[in-house]
Design a protein around this motif. Structure first.
Motif, PDB file in Angstrom:
ATOM      1  N   ASP A  59      -2.086 -29.929   8.617  1.00 35.20           N
ATOM      2  CA  ASP A  59      -1.595 -29.894   9.998  1.00 35.20           C
ATOM      3  C   ASP A  59      -1.846 -31.272  10.606  1.00 35.20           C
ATOM      4  O   ASP A  59      -2.905 -31.859  10.405  1.00 35.20           O
ATOM      5  N   ASN A  61      -2.559 -32.128  13.524  1.00 29.69           N
ATOM      6  CA  ASN A  61      -3.637 -32.169  14.509  1.00 29.69           C
ATOM      7  C   ASN A  61      -4.980 -31.769  13.906  1.00 29.69           C
ATOM      8  O   ASN A  61      -5.937 -31.524  14.651  1.00 29.69           O
ATOM      9  N   CYS A  62      -5.052 -31.733  12.609  1.00 31.22           N
ATOM     10  CA  CYS A  62      -6.298 -31.419  11.903  1.00 31.22           C
ATOM     11  C   CYS A  62      -7.038 -32.735  11.618  1.00 31.22           C
ATOM     12  O   CYS A  62      -6.526 -33.583  10.888  1.00 31.22           O
ATOM     13  N   PHE A  92      -2.301 -25.325  14.120  1.00 32.02           N
ATOM     14  CA  PHE A  92      -2.937 -25.693  15.382  1.00 32.02           C
ATOM     15  C   PHE A  92      -2.037 -25.434  16.595  1.00 32.02           C
ATOM     16  O   PHE A  92      -2.385 -25.823  17.705  1.00 32.02           O
ATOM     17  N   GLY A  93      -0.890 -24.808  16.385  1.00 26.61           N
ATOM     18  CA  GLY A  93      -0.085 -24.397  17.525  1.00 26.61           C
ATOM     19  C   GLY A  93       1.257 -25.095  17.656  1.00 26.61           C
ATOM     20  O   GLY A  93       1.687 -25.839  16.775  1.00 26.61           O
ATOM     21  N   SER A  96       1.724 -28.893  17.015  1.00 30.13           N
ATOM     22  CA  SER A  96       1.692 -29.206  15.583  1.00 30.13           C
ATOM     23  C   SER A  96       3.012 -28.851  14.919  1.00 30.13           C
ATOM     24  O   SER A  96       3.484 -29.574  14.041  1.00 30.13           O
ATOM     25  N   LYS A 125      -3.174 -36.484  20.452  1.00 30.52           N
ATOM     26  CA  LYS A 125      -2.565 -35.290  19.892  1.00 30.52           C
ATOM     27  C   LYS A 125      -1.160 -35.543  19.388  1.00 30.52           C
ATOM     28  O   LYS A 125      -0.362 -36.227  20.025  1.00 30.52           O
ATOM     29  N   ASN A 127       2.431 -34.318  19.026  1.00 33.45           N
ATOM     30  CA  ASN A 127       3.302 -33.364  19.703  1.00 33.45           C
ATOM     31  C   ASN A 127       4.715 -33.941  19.695  1.00 33.45           C
ATOM     32  O   ASN A 127       4.982 -34.955  19.025  1.00 33.45           O
ATOM     33  N   GLY A 172      -7.752 -22.460   5.922  1.00 35.01           N
ATOM     34  CA  GLY A 172      -7.371 -23.413   6.957  1.00 35.01           C
ATOM     35  C   GLY A 172      -6.936 -24.706   6.320  1.00 35.01           C
ATOM     36  O   GLY A 172      -6.631 -24.765   5.125  1.00 35.01           O
ATOM     37  N   THR A 173      -6.917 -25.753   7.126  1.00 39.38           N
ATOM     38  CA  THR A 173      -6.465 -27.058   6.634  1.00 39.38           C
ATOM     39  C   THR A 173      -7.628 -28.051   6.633  1.00 39.38           C
ATOM     40  O   THR A 173      -8.534 -27.941   7.471  1.00 39.38           O
TER      41      THR A 173
END
Length: 204
Positions: A59, A61-62, A92-93, A96, A125, A127, A172-173
């Motif tokens: 991800d 944002n990871c 992460f939403g 991401s 972030k 986005n 997870g990542t």
């Protein structure tokens, strides 16, 4: 970091066999391996005809995924027979997912690796807005990319990443899979080389 072997039960989403393959402990079913390693929507770097495949779920944002960009690059450079599959898994939403769509859309322009690195170099972030800035840095044609963002290929890749991750019970990542072994967390270059080496030994 955590390691596991795969013997995956079938679900209503992906029908996969649970019969163990001969002479391997907890082998990954071949139907699952094909889905994981040969999905035509997934970006592939390294040797496309390599003798072993490493798959990474990540991800943008990871923070730990960000730290894996350089080790993965160095691993590819050090191993001419390695095939690396990238699975965009935006856990992460929505932000991401926006970044993942931009990255996947860049594949049709042959700029995936450049886009991948640019997204992970974002300060702050990832986005939709920062992904557009990263696209300019990566030399991607934004007008063309906007059309490809909504493509069936992009949609299918993201949907399939979630199905695969759920099916395999990924934590997870970043998550890495090679041979019959899966690993979760930050890895050093030597750790990655060990994962690939064991996969070669396992797969023969």
């Amino acid at each position: 970091m955590h390691r596991r072997n795969f013997l995956v039960a079938s679900t209503g989403l992906l029908v996969l066999p649970t019969v163990a393959l001969a002479q391997r402990n907890n082998p990954m079913p071949e139907d699952l391996r094909k889905a994981l390693e040969r999905d035509p929507t997934a970006p592939v770097l390294g040797n496309p005809n390599g003798d072993v495949t490493l798959t990474e779920f990540f991800d943008y944002n990871c923070p730990f995924c960000r730290e894996m960009v350089d080790p993965i690059h160095r691993l590819i450079l050090s191993d001419p027979n390695l095939r690396v599959v990238f699975r965009e898994w935006p856990v992460f939403g929505p932000d991401s997912e926006d970044a993942a769509r931009v990255s996947l859309a860049s594949l049709s322009q042959g700029r995936y690796w450049q886009m991948h690195k640019a997204l992970f170099s974002i300060k702050g972030k990832a986005n939709a807005d920062t992904a557009r800035q990263a696209a300019a840095k990566a030399g991607v044609d934004w007008a063309r990319l906007e059309q490809d963002i909504q493509s069936e290929r992009v949609e299918r890749h993201i949907t399939y990443s979630f199905l695969l991750a759920e099916h395999m019970g990924l934590m997870g990542t970043p998550s890495f899979i090679a041979g019959d072994e899966g690993a979760f967390g930050k890895y050093s270059l030597d750790d990655l080389k060990g994962l690939v080496r064991r996969a070669r030994e396992t797969m023969g």
